[in-house]
Design a protein around this motif. Structure first.
Motif, short mmCIF file in Angstrom:
data_model
loop_
_atom_site.label_atom_id
_atom_site.label_comp_id
_atom_site.label_asym_id
_atom_site.label_seq_id
_atom_site.Cartn_x
_atom_site.Cartn_y
_atom_site.Cartn_z
N VAL A 401 0.83 -1.20 0.00
CA VAL A 401 0.00 0.00 0.00
C VAL A 401 0.86 1.25 0.00
O VAL A 401 1.93 1.29 0.62
CB VAL A 401 -0.96 0.01 1.21
CG1 VAL A 401 -0.18 0.02 2.53
CG2 VAL A 401 -1.90 1.21 1.15
N LEU A 402 0.41 2.24 -0.73
CA LEU A 402 0.99 3.58 -0.73
C LEU A 402 -0.16 4.56 -0.70
O LEU A 402 -1.19 4.35 -1.35
CB LEU A 402 1.83 3.80 -1.99
CG LEU A 402 2.39 5.21 -2.21
CD1 LEU A 402 3.56 5.46 -1.26
CD2 LEU A 402 2.82 5.42 -3.66
N GLN A 413 -5.01 9.53 -2.71
CA GLN A 413 -4.90 8.43 -3.68
C GLN A 413 -4.30 7.21 -2.96
O GLN A 413 -3.22 7.31 -2.37
CB GLN A 413 -4.00 8.83 -4.85
CG GLN A 413 -4.47 10.07 -5.61
CD GLN A 413 -4.01 11.37 -4.98
OE1 GLN A 413 -2.97 11.42 -4.33
NE2 GLN A 413 -4.78 12.42 -5.16
N LEU A 414 -5.01 6.12 -3.00
CA LEU A 414 -4.56 4.88 -2.38
C LEU A 414 -4.10 3.91 -3.45
O LEU A 414 -4.87 3.57 -4.36
CB LEU A 414 -5.70 4.23 -1.58
CG LEU A 414 -6.31 5.05 -0.44
CD1 LEU A 414 -7.50 4.31 0.16
CD2 LEU A 414 -5.27 5.34 0.62
N VAL A 415 -2.84 3.48 -3.38
CA VAL A 415 -2.30 2.49 -4.30
C VAL A 415 -2.31 1.16 -3.59
O VAL A 415 -1.57 0.95 -2.62
CB VAL A 415 -0.88 2.86 -4.74
CG1 VAL A 415 -0.35 1.83 -5.73
CG2 VAL A 415 -0.84 4.26 -5.35
N THR A 484 -4.47 -1.33 -7.99
CA THR A 484 -5.64 -0.44 -7.98
C THR A 484 -5.24 0.90 -7.39
O THR A 484 -4.65 0.95 -6.31
CB THR A 484 -6.79 -1.04 -7.14
OG1 THR A 484 -7.05 -2.38 -7.55
CG2 THR A 484 -8.04 -0.20 -7.29
N VAL A 485 -5.55 1.98 -8.09
CA VAL A 485 -5.35 3.33 -7.57
C VAL A 485 -6.73 3.92 -7.31
O VAL A 485 -7.49 4.20 -8.25
CB VAL A 485 -4.57 4.22 -8.55
CG1 VAL A 485 -4.37 5.62 -7.96
CG2 VAL A 485 -3.22 3.60 -8.89
N VAL A 486 -7.07 4.05 -6.03
CA VAL A 486 -8.38 4.56 -5.61
C VAL A 486 -8.25 6.03 -5.24
O VAL A 486 -7.32 6.42 -4.53
CB VAL A 486 -8.92 3.77 -4.40
CG1 VAL A 486 -10.32 4.27 -4.02
CG2 VAL A 486 -8.95 2.28 -4.68
N ARG A 487 -9.20 6.84 -5.72
CA ARG A 487 -9.17 8.27 -5.45
C ARG A 487 -10.34 8.63 -4.52
O ARG A 487 -11.50 8.44 -4.87
CB ARG A 487 -9.25 9.06 -6.75
CG ARG A 487 -8.09 8.75 -7.69
CD ARG A 487 -8.17 9.52 -8.99
NE ARG A 487 -9.31 9.16 -9.81
CZ ARG A 487 -9.35 8.07 -10.61
NH1 ARG A 487 -8.31 7.24 -10.66
NH2 ARG A 487 -10.41 7.82 -11.33
N VAL A 488 -9.98 9.15 -3.35
CA VAL A 488 -10.97 9.49 -2.33
C VAL A 488 -11.00 11.01 -2.17
O VAL A 488 -10.02 11.61 -1.72
CB VAL A 488 -10.65 8.83 -0.99
CG1 VAL A 488 -11.72 9.17 0.05
CG2 VAL A 488 -10.51 7.32 -1.14
N ALA A 489 -12.13 11.62 -2.55
CA ALA A 489 -12.26 13.07 -2.42
C ALA A 489 -12.40 13.46 -0.96
O ALA A 489 -13.06 12.77 -0.17
CB ALA A 489 -13.47 13.55 -3.22
#
Length: 521
Positions: A401-402, A413-415, A484-489
């Motif tokens: 995780v990054l 942004q969660l990698v 997976t690159v998740v984008r959390v506003a």
């Protein structure tokens, strides 16, 4: 913990983030096989411009947003004399490193122009093998001195009255190794680097100066004790699937099982810098890296040279390469206060993310990992913790995780990498102390199987796609062999309240795009 949860991720929002360098998304091109000639440079091709640059390669490289490119080597540079590759009258030379003739039609001016075409800064690695400190400093003069010197005047005669303004320079390449032309002992190396650095800086004080080192105390400590005051970075290299003599690329599990190697090399090098008392000034450049080493069996026979074609077997570059590369970059970004440059080796052909053939290019699996990291992450790294089981037969956690955050603090942004080749990973994520909820946009890189690859006939077997990632009580499912690159506003609505980049009194918080200490009371 929910019974179906295999892994957990925690991303607090009350720490001090690390601003990493864009130079971690750097590249490397060497005069080896078809990297330059028949790769980035092919005069006469219908796909090339008037300068001989392959335009499809230029376009693809721009997609990777490279900040810096290292050249001309690599081992090649240890018998390369830069004067052979400047001006209108050039002669070929026999490259003693790779045992072939180089026409020298691609030299300093062409390299600097190609970097400009792809939007990257040029980084020149000098000959510290068969070359001298004076030759290295003369090359700096040719490129960077405005006027009034023998070599700067020669540059003007060659059609460039203005300096080429090369910002990055390195003294040598792997000169610790017996395979290198002009290999040195630690004591010899320390003196040469010190004297070369002094001369180069007397020509141009503004350059960022690197030197070949390794994650080894006996080699690097004497170097730093002698030359530490004159250098900005130490250069280390890493290839974890050794293939130089025998071309049997490791399978998925063995390859991904090397994912902790870069992190270990970084930690050892940091410890050496601290032992030398330079941990607060000298940083690290991982300026050659790749999962797989280059195949180049010994010998000058036609068979030995043609064996290098094996590097361009596209079936080699699978999801293992994509996920190892993600782990490598995450390791560098997590250490972004000390690791300030990294250069995929190479950019084109051989083991590179781009395969170039006469009719076009193939974006290998690693290309898409590099593009995601260079294009979708924020400029600041947040602390993140992860727990998971290990990949069968290894000590490598299944989950990597990054976490990064945008400049304005309005998106995290969660990698998330699931290294398991076969099993879905049930993962629970908390952000700012609260379990993540809802649907969030994401980019997913995966394939039908862990050994999928892209080639000329099947260029899209491994490509990223836009998806929506759903979280319920923090839980989500990560498919096997996936990135997976998740984008959390931020802030986002949570049943327990609004979650934003905030922090308790007395700790750090992001306000107006600036991280600062919050006032107590």
């Amino acid at each position: 913990m929910h019974s179906s949860t295999d892994a957990t991720v925690g991303v607090p929002l009350d720490g001090v983030p690390v601003r990493y360098s864009r130079d971690l998304f750097g590249h490397f091109v060497e005069h080896f096989h078809r990297q330059v000639y028949g790769g980035i440079y092919e005069p006469g091709s219908p796909l090339s411009d008037a300068s001989g640059f392959r335009l499809d390669v230029v376009e693809a490289m721009r997609e990777l947003r490279p900040s810096v490119v290292r050249w001309p080597g690599g081992c090649f540079v240890s018998s390369y004399h830069w004067l052979d590759g400047v001006g209108p009258d050039r002669r070929s030379h026999y490259d003693k490193a790779w045992r072939v003739s180089d026409p020298n039609t691609f030299g300093t001016a062409e390299f600097v122009a190609w970097c400009a075409a792809i939007g990257a800064a040029p980084y020149v690695c000098t000959n510290a093998g068969t070359g001298t400190a004076e030759e290295m400093s003369d090359w700096v003069e040719y490129c960077n001195l405005p006027e009034g010197g023998r070599w700067s005047d020669l540059r003007a005669q060659h059609g460039s009255p203005e300096p080429l303004a090369v910002p990055f320079w390195s003294i040598g390449n792997e000169n610790y190794g017996a395979w290198e032309m002009g290999a040195k002992t630690p004591a010899e190396w320390a003196v040469l680097v010190r004297e070369a650095a002094k001369m180069m800086r007397r020509v141009d004080e503004s350059i960022t100066l690197l030197t070949a080192a390794r994650a080894d105390l006996e080699w690097t400590l004497p170097l730093l004790e002698a030359a530490g005051p004159y250098v900005d970075m130490v250069s280390i290299h890493g290839y974890w699937d050794k293939l130089d003599q025998v071309d049997h690329p490791s399978d998925y599990r063995t390859a991904v099982g090397q994912s902790l190697g870069p992190q270990h090399d970084i930690s050892r090098t940091v410890a050496i810098l601290e032992a030398a008392g330079l941990g607060d000034r000298v940083t690290i450049a991982f300026d050659e890296w790749n999962l797989r080493g280059w195949h180049h069996p010994d010998g000058t026979s036609r068979r030995a040279i043609e064996a290098r074609d094996r590097n361009d077997d596209n079936s080699t570059y699978t999801m293992a390469d994509a996920l190892f590369s993600a782990s490598f970059l995450s390791s560098c970004l997590r250490a972004g206060d000390t690791v300030r440059m990294a250069n995929i080796a190479p950019s084109v052909n051989t083991r590179g993310p781009l395969f170039v053939h006469p009719d076009g290019v193939v974006r290998r699996s690693t290309f898409h990992t590099l593009a995601l990291f260079a294009g979708e992450l924020g400029p600041l790294v947040l602390d993140a913790t992860a727990t998971s089981r290990t990949l069968d037969g290894t000590d490598v956690p299944v989950l990597d995780v990054l976490a990064t955050v945008s400049e304005a603090g309005d998106e995290v942004q969660l990698v998330l990498v699931n290294r398991d080749p076969e099993r879905t990973l049930e993962c629970r994520v908390s952000l700012g102390g609260r379990l993540l909820e809802g649907d969030h946009p994401a980019t997913l890189l995966t394939a039908d199987g862990p050994d999928a690859y892209n080639d000329v006939d099947h260029p899209t077997s491994v490509v990223p796609r836009s998806v929506t990632t759903h979280f319920a009580e923090g839980g989500t499912a990560l498919g096997p062999h996936s990135l997976t690159v998740v984008r959390v506003a931020l802030p986002y609505a949570h049943p327990a309240g609004v979650v934003a980049v905030d922090a308790p009194a007395g700790s750090w918080t992001l306000s107006g795009g600036v991280w600062a200490r919050r006032r107590t009371g």
